[in-house]
Design a protein around this motif. Sequence first.
Motif, PDB file in Angstrom:
ATOM      1  N   THR A   1      13.912   3.341  -8.267  1.00  0.00           N
ATOM      2  CA  THR A   1      14.927   3.536  -9.297  1.00  0.00           C
ATOM      3  C   THR A   1      16.262   3.942  -8.676  1.00  0.00           C
ATOM      4  OG1 THR A   1      13.228   4.225 -10.879  1.00  0.00           O
ATOM      5  CG2 THR A   1      15.494   4.830 -11.385  1.00  0.00           C
ATOM      6  N   PRO A   2      17.338   3.185  -8.933  1.00  0.00           N
ATOM      7  CA  PRO A   2      18.648   3.561  -8.392  1.00  0.00           C
ATOM      8  C   PRO A   2      19.031   4.978  -8.788  1.00  0.00           C
ATOM      9  CG  PRO A   2      18.724   1.359  -9.327  1.00  0.00           C
ATOM     10  CD  PRO A   2      17.387   1.939  -9.713  1.00  0.00           C
ATOM     11  N   LEU A   3      19.868   5.610  -7.971  1.00  0.00           N
ATOM     12  CA  LEU A   3      20.390   6.965  -8.141  1.00  0.00           C
ATOM     13  C   LEU A   3      19.405   8.057  -7.730  1.00  0.00           C
ATOM     14  CD1 LEU A   3      22.177   5.213 -10.231  1.00  0.00           C
ATOM     15  CD2 LEU A   3      22.769   7.422 -11.211  1.00  0.00           C
ATOM     16  N   VAL A   4      18.102   7.755  -7.651  1.00  0.00           N
ATOM     17  CA  VAL A   4      17.123   8.763  -7.251  1.00  0.00           C
ATOM     18  C   VAL A   4      17.059   8.748  -5.725  1.00  0.00           C
ATOM     19  CG1 VAL A   4      14.754   9.612  -7.456  1.00  0.00           C
ATOM     20  CG2 VAL A   4      15.830   8.410  -9.376  1.00  0.00           C
ATOM     21  N   SER A   5      17.908   9.587  -5.104  1.00  0.00           N
ATOM     22  CA  SER A   5      18.104   9.594  -3.648  1.00  0.00           C
ATOM     23  C   SER A   5      18.573   8.232  -3.157  1.00  0.00           C
ATOM     24  CB  SER A   5      16.825  10.026  -2.910  1.00  0.00           C
ATOM     25  OG  SER A   5      16.642  11.412  -3.015  1.00  0.00           O
ATOM     26  N   ASP A   6      19.279   7.504  -3.999  1.00  0.00           N
ATOM     27  CA  ASP A   6      19.835   6.197  -3.668  1.00  0.00           C
ATOM     28  C   ASP A   6      21.231   6.094  -4.290  1.00  0.00           C
ATOM     29  OD1 ASP A   6      17.947   4.883  -2.057  1.00  0.00           O
ATOM     30  OD2 ASP A   6      16.716   4.339  -3.780  1.00  0.00           O
ATOM     31  N   PRO A   7      22.032   5.107  -3.843  1.00  0.00           N
ATOM     32  CA  PRO A   7      23.388   4.957  -4.394  1.00  0.00           C
ATOM     33  C   PRO A   7      23.373   4.594  -5.886  1.00  0.00           C
ATOM     34  CG  PRO A   7      23.131   3.730  -2.342  1.00  0.00           C
ATOM     35  CD  PRO A   7      21.758   4.158  -2.763  1.00  0.00           C
ATOM     36  N   GLY A   8      24.537   4.731  -6.513  1.00  0.00           N
ATOM     37  CA  GLY A   8      24.697   4.308  -7.902  1.00  0.00           C
ATOM     38  C   GLY A   8      25.335   5.336  -8.802  1.00  0.00           C
ATOM     39  N   PHE A   9      25.302   6.615  -8.411  1.00  0.00           N
ATOM     40  CA  PHE A   9      25.815   7.672  -9.277  1.00  0.00           C
ATOM     41  C   PHE A   9      27.283   7.462  -9.629  1.00  0.00           C
ATOM     42  CE2 PHE A   9      28.298  11.667  -9.205  1.00  0.00           C
ATOM     43  CZ  PHE A   9      27.937  12.153 -10.454  1.00  0.00           C
ATOM     44  N   HIS A  10      28.110   7.172  -8.629  1.00  0.00           N
ATOM     45  CA  HIS A  10      29.542   7.040  -8.872  1.00  0.00           C
ATOM     46  C   HIS A  10      29.845   5.852  -9.774  1.00  0.00           C
ATOM     47  CE1 HIS A  10      30.420  10.220  -6.033  1.00  0.00           C
ATOM     48  NE2 HIS A  10      29.646   9.627  -5.155  1.00  0.00           N
ATOM     49  N   LEU A  11      29.125   4.752  -9.574  1.00  0.00           N
ATOM     50  CA  LEU A  11      29.332   3.581 -10.419  1.00  0.00           C
ATOM     51  C   LEU A  11      28.936   3.872 -11.859  1.00  0.00           C
ATOM     52  CD1 LEU A  11      29.976   0.630 -10.925  1.00  0.00           C
ATOM     53  CD2 LEU A  11      27.679   0.047 -10.098  1.00  0.00           C
TER      54      LEU A  11
ATOM     55  N   GLU B   1      22.065  -2.223  -3.042  1.00  0.00           N
ATOM     56  CA  GLU B   1      22.267  -1.283  -1.937  1.00  0.00           C
ATOM     57  C   GLU B   1      22.404  -2.031  -0.613  1.00  0.00           C
ATOM     58  OE1 GLU B   1      20.045   2.606   0.103  1.00  0.00           O
ATOM     59  OE2 GLU B   1      19.103   1.561  -1.580  1.00  0.00           O
ATOM     60  N   ASP B   2      21.535  -3.002  -0.386  1.00  0.00           N
ATOM     61  CA  ASP B   2      21.575  -3.832   0.821  1.00  0.00           C
ATOM     62  C   ASP B   2      21.294  -5.264   0.387  1.00  0.00           C
ATOM     63  OD1 ASP B   2      21.052  -5.259   3.175  1.00  0.00           O
ATOM     64  OD2 ASP B   2      20.177  -3.537   4.191  1.00  0.00           O
ATOM     65  N   THR B   3      22.309  -6.102   0.396  1.00  0.00           N
ATOM     66  CA  THR B   3      22.144  -7.468  -0.107  1.00  0.00           C
ATOM     67  C   THR B   3      21.140  -8.266   0.718  1.00  0.00           C
ATOM     68  OG1 THR B   3      24.080  -8.160   1.183  1.00  0.00           O
ATOM     69  CG2 THR B   3      24.443  -7.549  -1.125  1.00  0.00           C
ATOM     70  N   ARG B   4      21.067  -7.988   2.018  1.00  0.00           N
ATOM     71  CA  ARG B   4      20.106  -8.712   2.860  1.00  0.00           C
ATOM     72  C   ARG B   4      18.674  -8.336   2.483  1.00  0.00           C
ATOM     73  NH1 ARG B   4      22.541  -6.658   8.386  1.00  0.00           N
ATOM     74  NH2 ARG B   4      22.440  -4.814   7.050  1.00  0.00           N
ATOM     75  N   HIS B   5      18.458  -7.052   2.237  1.00  0.00           N
ATOM     76  CA  HIS B   5      17.121  -6.600   1.830  1.00  0.00           C
ATOM     77  C   HIS B   5      16.758  -7.176   0.456  1.00  0.00           C
ATOM     78  CE1 HIS B   5      13.746  -3.669   1.623  1.00  0.00           C
ATOM     79  NE2 HIS B   5      14.015  -3.701   0.320  1.00  0.00           N
ATOM     80  N   SER B   6      17.672  -7.069  -0.485  1.00  0.00           N
ATOM     81  CA  SER B   6      17.383  -7.529  -1.850  1.00  0.00           C
ATOM     82  C   SER B   6      17.293  -9.040  -1.944  1.00  0.00           C
ATOM     83  CB  SER B   6      18.457  -7.010  -2.813  1.00  0.00           C
ATOM     84  OG  SER B   6      18.405  -5.594  -2.894  1.00  0.00           O
ATOM     85  N   ALA B   7      17.875  -9.770  -0.980  1.00  0.00           N
ATOM     86  CA  ALA B   7      17.789 -11.225  -0.986  1.00  0.00           C
ATOM     87  C   ALA B   7      16.337 -11.684  -0.927  1.00  0.00           C
ATOM     88  CB  ALA B   7      18.575 -11.808   0.183  1.00  0.00           C
ATOM     89  N   ARG B   8      15.492 -10.924  -0.227  1.00  0.00           N
ATOM     90  CA  ARG B   8      14.077 -11.284  -0.137  1.00  0.00           C
ATOM     91  C   ARG B   8      13.389 -11.142  -1.485  1.00  0.00           C
ATOM     92  NH1 ARG B   8      14.872  -8.515   4.839  1.00  0.00           N
ATOM     93  NH2 ARG B   8      13.971  -6.574   4.062  1.00  0.00           N
ATOM     94  N   LEU B   9      13.771 -10.104  -2.240  1.00  0.00           N
ATOM     95  CA  LEU B   9      13.210  -9.910  -3.582  1.00  0.00           C
ATOM     96  C   LEU B   9      13.626 -11.054  -4.498  1.00  0.00           C
ATOM     97  CD1 LEU B   9      11.778  -8.007  -5.698  1.00  0.00           C
ATOM     98  CD2 LEU B   9      14.069  -7.093  -6.159  1.00  0.00           C
TER      99      LEU B   9
ATOM    100  N   ILE C   1      20.829  -2.348  -8.487  1.00  0.00           N
ATOM    101  CA  ILE C   1      19.512  -2.138  -7.885  1.00  0.00           C
ATOM    102  C   ILE C   1      19.673  -1.425  -6.551  1.00  0.00           C
ATOM    103  CG2 ILE C   1      18.471  -4.152  -9.012  1.00  0.00           C
ATOM    104  CD1 ILE C   1      18.691  -5.649  -6.351  1.00  0.00           C
ATOM    105  N   SER C   2      18.618  -0.730  -6.127  1.00  0.00           N
ATOM    106  CA  SER C   2      18.583  -0.131  -4.790  1.00  0.00           C
ATOM    107  C   SER C   2      17.591  -0.927  -3.952  1.00  0.00           C
ATOM    108  CB  SER C   2      18.188   1.341  -4.874  1.00  0.00           C
ATOM    109  OG  SER C   2      16.899   1.480  -5.435  1.00  0.00           O
ATOM    110  N   ASP C   3      17.381  -0.506  -2.722  1.00  0.00           N
ATOM    111  CA  ASP C   3      16.439  -1.225  -1.863  1.00  0.00           C
ATOM    112  C   ASP C   3      15.025  -1.186  -2.424  1.00  0.00           C
ATOM    113  OD1 ASP C   3      18.462  -1.857  -0.152  1.00  0.00           O
ATOM    114  OD2 ASP C   3      17.935  -0.381   1.380  1.00  0.00           O
ATOM    115  N   ALA C   4      14.679  -0.092  -3.085  1.00  0.00           N
ATOM    116  CA  ALA C   4      13.344   0.045  -3.676  1.00  0.00           C
ATOM    117  C   ALA C   4      13.355   1.191  -4.663  1.00  0.00           C
ATOM    118  CB  ALA C   4      12.297   0.311  -2.582  1.00  0.00           C
TER     119      ALA C   4
END
Length: 293
Positions: free
Chosen positions: A100-110, A49-57, A95-98
């Motif tokens: 499960t993806p698709l639960v009020s987060d992007p990913g549905f279309h993919l 969802e945000d590569t900068r955010h996930s980079a820390r993970l 992955i989303s920022d935090a």
Amino acid sequence: MHVLSEVESAVSKTVAGTLYVVATPIGNLQDISARALQVLEQADLIAAEDTRHSARLLEHFALRTPMVACHDHNERSGSDGLVQRLLDGADLALISDAGTPLVSDPGFHLVRQARAAGVRVVPVPGACAAIAALSAAGLPSDRFAFEGFLPARSGARAARLQALAGETRTLIFYEAPHRVLESVMAMAEAFGAQRQAVLARELTKTFETIKDASLGELAAWIAADSNQQRGECVLLVEGLDDKAGKDVVDAESQRVLMLLAAELPLKKAAALTAQITGARKNLLYQWGLEQGR
């Protein structure tokens, strides 16, 4: 060492990869699963969802898998390219920022496009703020409805809540911290100030708070402490008691009755509304009288 023949090599390249939908921690990094780490390490690409955010993970767990952005603004246009990579044999982790993806987060279309293309989609379960909150809220959990984020505008928010006033399942909402107070106040208006509710804030983090109270009390508590208007918020509201629900005219029945009562005598409008919606005729008639029909 086995060397692939030209035929074997051509066949191997036509085998589609797998799209892994990977849940990540909502706060405490130790909540990530061993399987999630393995998938993130072995995937050819991570759609984040945000590569900068996930980079820390990824940095925390010494993962060097390349990432590409997959968020609300580019998901529709970018999914074609990602699906093509899957069809070409690449394994992708979404992955989303935090959580499960698709639960009020992007990913549905993919996910939808991948499945439509015949790509295998595999869930890698883990943290989800809604379920984490429900598990600790002390509200009925045998039946619940996840409503995600309420509309930001007050009128649309009030309409959505009014439509849910007769819901008997526990209701779960996500809310932005700067709107949590006005949302709780709107819930008290729509559901009644005595309806039981829970604010679950900053789950798994240092300042985790799980507060249960009536909606009226909860609104006053949040208003008195600005710290409760910070961080990630989950709001849970107890459903309407089944017995009490029998004496409530739901929003759809109200709408139908008002339309019919504009053209017909109230008694006939109530009878027709009862046939259409299944609500009790006498209750509809009484409600119509209270509205001055």
